[in-house]
Design a protein around this motif. Structure first.
Motif, PDB file in Angstrom:
ATOM      1  N   VAL A  73     -33.256 -39.880 -78.970  1.00  0.00           N
ATOM      2  CA  VAL A  73     -33.919 -40.703 -77.965  1.00  0.00           C
ATOM      3  C   VAL A  73     -33.622 -42.162 -78.226  1.00  0.00           C
ATOM      4  O   VAL A  73     -33.325 -42.574 -79.364  1.00  0.00           O
ATOM      5  CB  VAL A  73     -35.456 -40.504 -77.953  1.00  0.00           C
ATOM      6  N   ARG A  74     -33.709 -42.916 -77.162  1.00  0.00           N
ATOM      7  CA  ARG A  74     -33.665 -44.373 -77.249  1.00  0.00           C
ATOM      8  C   ARG A  74     -34.163 -44.919 -75.925  1.00  0.00           C
ATOM      9  O   ARG A  74     -34.154 -44.223 -74.909  1.00  0.00           O
ATOM     10  CB  ARG A  74     -32.271 -44.882 -77.610  1.00  0.00           C
ATOM     11  N   ILE A  75     -34.608 -46.150 -75.956  1.00  0.00           N
ATOM     12  CA  ILE A  75     -34.980 -46.813 -74.708  1.00  0.00           C
ATOM     13  C   ILE A  75     -33.714 -47.456 -74.176  1.00  0.00           C
ATOM     14  O   ILE A  75     -33.117 -48.315 -74.834  1.00  0.00           O
ATOM     15  CB  ILE A  75     -36.110 -47.827 -74.935  1.00  0.00           C
ATOM     16  N   MET A  76     -33.284 -46.962 -73.041  1.00  0.00           N
ATOM     17  CA  MET A  76     -31.994 -47.387 -72.481  1.00  0.00           C
ATOM     18  C   MET A  76     -32.044 -47.261 -70.969  1.00  0.00           C
ATOM     19  O   MET A  76     -32.863 -46.536 -70.409  1.00  0.00           O
ATOM     20  CB  MET A  76     -30.871 -46.520 -73.040  1.00  0.00           C
ATOM     21  N   LYS A  85     -40.942 -48.922 -72.100  1.00  0.00           N
ATOM     22  CA  LYS A  85     -41.816 -48.343 -73.129  1.00  0.00           C
ATOM     23  C   LYS A  85     -41.542 -46.861 -73.345  1.00  0.00           C
ATOM     24  O   LYS A  85     -42.074 -46.264 -74.272  1.00  0.00           O
ATOM     25  CB  LYS A  85     -43.289 -48.504 -72.741  1.00  0.00           C
ATOM     26  N   THR A  86     -40.714 -46.270 -72.479  1.00  0.00           N
ATOM     27  CA  THR A  86     -40.516 -44.825 -72.505  1.00  0.00           C
ATOM     28  C   THR A  86     -39.112 -44.474 -72.981  1.00  0.00           C
ATOM     29  O   THR A  86     -38.135 -44.792 -72.302  1.00  0.00           O
ATOM     30  CB  THR A  86     -40.741 -44.224 -71.099  1.00  0.00           C
ATOM     31  N   PRO A  87     -38.999 -43.820 -74.128  1.00  0.00           N
ATOM     32  CA  PRO A  87     -37.673 -43.408 -74.584  1.00  0.00           C
ATOM     33  C   PRO A  87     -37.101 -42.313 -73.671  1.00  0.00           C
ATOM     34  O   PRO A  87     -37.840 -41.482 -73.155  1.00  0.00           O
ATOM     35  CB  PRO A  87     -37.907 -42.850 -75.990  1.00  0.00           C
ATOM     36  N   TYR A 119     -45.702 -43.304 -79.110  1.00  0.00           N
ATOM     37  CA  TYR A 119     -45.185 -43.321 -77.741  1.00  0.00           C
ATOM     38  C   TYR A 119     -46.092 -42.481 -76.851  1.00  0.00           C
ATOM     39  O   TYR A 119     -46.627 -41.457 -77.281  1.00  0.00           O
ATOM     40  CB  TYR A 119     -43.735 -42.815 -77.688  1.00  0.00           C
ATOM     41  N   GLU A 120     -46.258 -42.929 -75.616  1.00  0.00           N
ATOM     42  CA  GLU A 120     -47.138 -42.241 -74.678  1.00  0.00           C
ATOM     43  C   GLU A 120     -46.410 -41.203 -73.838  1.00  0.00           C
ATOM     44  O   GLU A 120     -47.029 -40.277 -73.319  1.00  0.00           O
ATOM     45  CB  GLU A 120     -47.831 -43.256 -73.774  1.00  0.00           C
ATOM     46  N   TYR A 151     -32.875 -33.794 -61.654  1.00  0.00           N
ATOM     47  CA  TYR A 151     -34.311 -34.052 -61.763  1.00  0.00           C
ATOM     48  C   TYR A 151     -34.517 -35.160 -62.776  1.00  0.00           C
ATOM     49  O   TYR A 151     -33.844 -35.199 -63.815  1.00  0.00           O
ATOM     50  CB  TYR A 151     -35.060 -32.833 -62.286  1.00  0.00           C
ATOM     51  N   LEU A 152     -35.472 -36.017 -62.521  1.00  0.00           N
ATOM     52  CA  LEU A 152     -35.986 -36.964 -63.494  1.00  0.00           C
ATOM     53  C   LEU A 152     -37.316 -36.378 -63.944  1.00  0.00           C
ATOM     54  O   LEU A 152     -38.195 -36.120 -63.117  1.00  0.00           O
ATOM     55  CB  LEU A 152     -36.168 -38.345 -62.887  1.00  0.00           C
ATOM     56  N   MET A 153     -37.408 -36.094 -65.244  1.00  0.00           N
ATOM     57  CA  MET A 153     -38.593 -35.421 -65.776  1.00  0.00           C
ATOM     58  C   MET A 153     -39.257 -36.293 -66.844  1.00  0.00           C
ATOM     59  O   MET A 153     -38.583 -37.002 -67.583  1.00  0.00           O
ATOM     60  CB  MET A 153     -38.211 -34.066 -66.376  1.00  0.00           C
ATOM     61  N   VAL A 154     -40.593 -36.189 -66.912  1.00  0.00           N
ATOM     62  CA  VAL A 154     -41.367 -36.949 -67.876  1.00  0.00           C
ATOM     63  C   VAL A 154     -42.363 -36.018 -68.543  1.00  0.00           C
ATOM     64  O   VAL A 154     -42.946 -35.136 -67.906  1.00  0.00           O
ATOM     65  CB  VAL A 154     -42.110 -38.127 -67.199  1.00  0.00           C
ATOM     66  N   LYS A 155     -42.556 -36.237 -69.832  1.00  0.00           N
ATOM     67  CA  LYS A 155     -43.575 -35.515 -70.601  1.00  0.00           C
ATOM     68  C   LYS A 155     -44.549 -36.546 -71.157  1.00  0.00           C
ATOM     69  O   LYS A 155     -44.142 -37.483 -71.844  1.00  0.00           O
ATOM     70  CB  LYS A 155     -42.908 -34.745 -71.754  1.00  0.00           C
ATOM     71  N   GLU A 156     -45.803 -36.391 -70.807  1.00  0.00           N
ATOM     72  CA  GLU A 156     -46.850 -37.236 -71.389  1.00  0.00           C
ATOM     73  C   GLU A 156     -47.148 -36.710 -72.784  1.00  0.00           C
ATOM     74  O   GLU A 156     -47.303 -35.518 -72.982  1.00  0.00           O
ATOM     75  CB  GLU A 156     -48.123 -37.223 -70.519  1.00  0.00           C
ATOM     76  N   LEU A 157     -47.198 -37.632 -73.745  1.00  0.00           N
ATOM     77  CA  LEU A 157     -47.471 -37.251 -75.134  1.00  0.00           C
ATOM     78  C   LEU A 157     -48.939 -37.486 -75.426  1.00  0.00           C
ATOM     79  O   LEU A 157     -49.573 -37.014 -76.211  1.00  0.00           O
ATOM     80  CB  LEU A 157     -46.573 -38.049 -76.078  1.00  0.00           C
TER      81      LEU A 157
END
Length: 157
Positions: A73-76, A85-87, A119-120, A151-157
């Motif tokens: 992961v990296r913020i890019m 703020k989201t890697p 990370y959130e 798809y653009l996917m997000v996981k809340e931590l």
């Protein structure tokens, strides 16, 4: 098969180029692109000077003392970019090691690492036709946007 998920050593970061190429989804019956495709700027953002960013983390999957997969992961500003703020996450395994649960183990370890770092959320981009979509959904990733192919996917931590 003796396997282990561990932090990737800095001396192993050059392997991310191999895993970047392996991460390219190639539809069945399609010809693989030349390996040089990873030199394109939109792909180099995943690996260029890896380890220098504040959110650069990589884990390796090792089987019988051989690295067979990686998640990093990296913020890019990549295909999976949400905000600063989201890697964004990338993962791949060599073909013979897919479908054995190693990818899930890598993902779970990275999600735990990111949560522990405060990370959130974490994001990724995936081709809609990629079988990995189901794994991401099982792990709690939600589709937040899509285009004709991805798809653009997000996981809340």
């Amino acid at each position: 098969m003796d396997d282990m998920i561990r932090k990737m050593k800095k001396t192993e970061y050059p392997l991310l180029n191999d895993f970047l190429y392996e991460a390219i989804h190639i539809p069945q019956d399609a010809e693989a692109p030349p390996r040089s495709i990873i030199n394109n700027p939109e792909l180099q953002v995943y690996v260029e000077q890896f380890g220098r960013g504040r959110a650069d983390y990589a884990l390796a999957a090792e089987v019988d003392s051989k690295i067979v997969g990686a998640v990093w992961v990296r913020i890019m500003n990549d295909y999976g970019h949400i905000d600063e703020k989201t890697p964004s996450l990338a993962i791949s395994l060599y073909k013979p090691y897919r479908g054995l649960g190693i990818g899930t183990a890598l993902m779970e370890a990275m999600l735990s690492l990111l949560k522990g770092k405060g990370y959130e959320s974490v994001s990724l981009s995936v081709q809609q036709a990629n079988a990995a979509v189901r794994m991401y959904q099982r792990l709690g990733f939600q589709i937040v946007d899509e285009n004709e192919e991805e798809y653009l996917m997000v996981k809340e931590l």
